[in-house]
Motif scaffolding. Sequence first.
Motif, short mmCIF file in Angstrom:
data_model
loop_
_atom_site.label_atom_id
_atom_site.label_comp_id
_atom_site.label_asym_id
_atom_site.label_seq_id
_atom_site.Cartn_x
_atom_site.Cartn_y
_atom_site.Cartn_z
N TYR A 175 0.86 -1.17 0.00
CA TYR A 175 0.00 0.00 0.00
C TYR A 175 0.90 1.24 0.00
O TYR A 175 2.11 1.15 0.27
CB TYR A 175 -0.99 -0.02 1.17
CG TYR A 175 -0.38 -0.08 2.54
CD1 TYR A 175 -0.21 1.08 3.30
CD2 TYR A 175 0.01 -1.30 3.11
CE1 TYR A 175 0.34 1.04 4.56
CE2 TYR A 175 0.56 -1.35 4.37
CZ TYR A 175 0.72 -0.18 5.10
OH TYR A 175 1.27 -0.22 6.35
N TYR A 183 2.69 10.03 -4.58
CA TYR A 183 1.46 9.60 -5.23
C TYR A 183 1.34 10.02 -6.70
O TYR A 183 0.88 9.22 -7.52
CB TYR A 183 0.25 10.00 -4.39
CG TYR A 183 0.20 9.16 -3.12
CD1 TYR A 183 -0.24 7.84 -3.17
CD2 TYR A 183 0.64 9.65 -1.92
CE1 TYR A 183 -0.25 7.04 -2.04
CE2 TYR A 183 0.64 8.87 -0.76
CZ TYR A 183 0.19 7.57 -0.84
OH TYR A 183 0.19 6.78 0.28
N GLU A 206 -7.92 -1.32 -4.86
CA GLU A 206 -8.42 -0.78 -3.61
C GLU A 206 -8.43 -1.86 -2.53
O GLU A 206 -9.05 -2.92 -2.71
CB GLU A 206 -9.84 -0.25 -3.84
CG GLU A 206 -10.36 0.60 -2.71
CD GLU A 206 -11.72 1.19 -3.04
OE1 GLU A 206 -12.72 0.62 -2.59
OE2 GLU A 206 -11.75 2.22 -3.75
N ARG A 231 -10.06 3.73 1.98
CA ARG A 231 -9.01 4.74 2.10
C ARG A 231 -7.64 4.28 1.65
O ARG A 231 -6.70 5.06 1.60
CB ARG A 231 -8.92 5.18 3.55
CG ARG A 231 -10.17 5.85 4.07
CD ARG A 231 -9.98 6.33 5.47
NE ARG A 231 -8.78 7.17 5.56
CZ ARG A 231 -8.22 7.54 6.68
NH1 ARG A 231 -8.71 7.15 7.83
NH2 ARG A 231 -7.14 8.30 6.69
N THR A 232 -7.50 3.00 1.34
CA THR A 232 -6.16 2.46 1.10
C THR A 232 -6.08 1.76 -0.24
O THR A 232 -6.89 0.88 -0.54
CB THR A 232 -5.78 1.45 2.21
OG1 THR A 232 -5.98 2.07 3.48
CG2 THR A 232 -4.34 1.00 2.07
N ASN A 233 -5.09 2.15 -1.04
CA ASN A 233 -4.83 1.49 -2.31
C ASN A 233 -3.59 0.62 -2.19
O ASN A 233 -2.66 0.95 -1.47
CB ASN A 233 -4.61 2.52 -3.42
CG ASN A 233 -5.87 3.27 -3.75
OD1 ASN A 233 -6.93 2.68 -3.87
ND2 ASN A 233 -5.77 4.57 -3.87
N GLN A 234 -3.61 -0.48 -2.90
CA GLN A 234 -2.44 -1.34 -2.98
C GLN A 234 -1.86 -1.20 -4.38
O GLN A 234 -2.58 -1.07 -5.36
CB GLN A 234 -2.82 -2.79 -2.73
CG GLN A 234 -1.63 -3.73 -2.86
CD GLN A 234 -1.95 -5.12 -2.39
OE1 GLN A 234 -1.99 -5.36 -1.20
NE2 GLN A 234 -2.18 -6.03 -3.32
#
Length: 117
Positions: A32, A54, A70, A74-77
Amino acid sequence: MSEAQPAARTGVRDLTAFQKNILVVLAEEPRYGLAVKRELEEYYGEEVNHGRLYPNLDDLVEEGMVEKSELDKRTNQYALTDAGVEAVFDDLSWALGKFVATDERAERVRDVVAEHE
């Protein structure tokens, strides 16, 4: 695209050193964003600003070298794609082709590889 980047890129040779380092971090395993940030901060020995990380991750996604998914709201991998793996190999191959100019250097590279097997 992040600021100061060319409008169209043609692969790893046009990536910044920072972007190449992102690919190397992701080569180990998908992560992440904050985990990528921590790895880079450890490498650079200083804080990596979100405003730098980012946009560069997004550029690598746009280039098809990184896949973004996703994990939660709130968190993307981020994970290396096959194109990302090839980009890392291309960069390593080019650098090693230039660096391994003597038997001594070749032996040192073999030692490093053996250390990580």
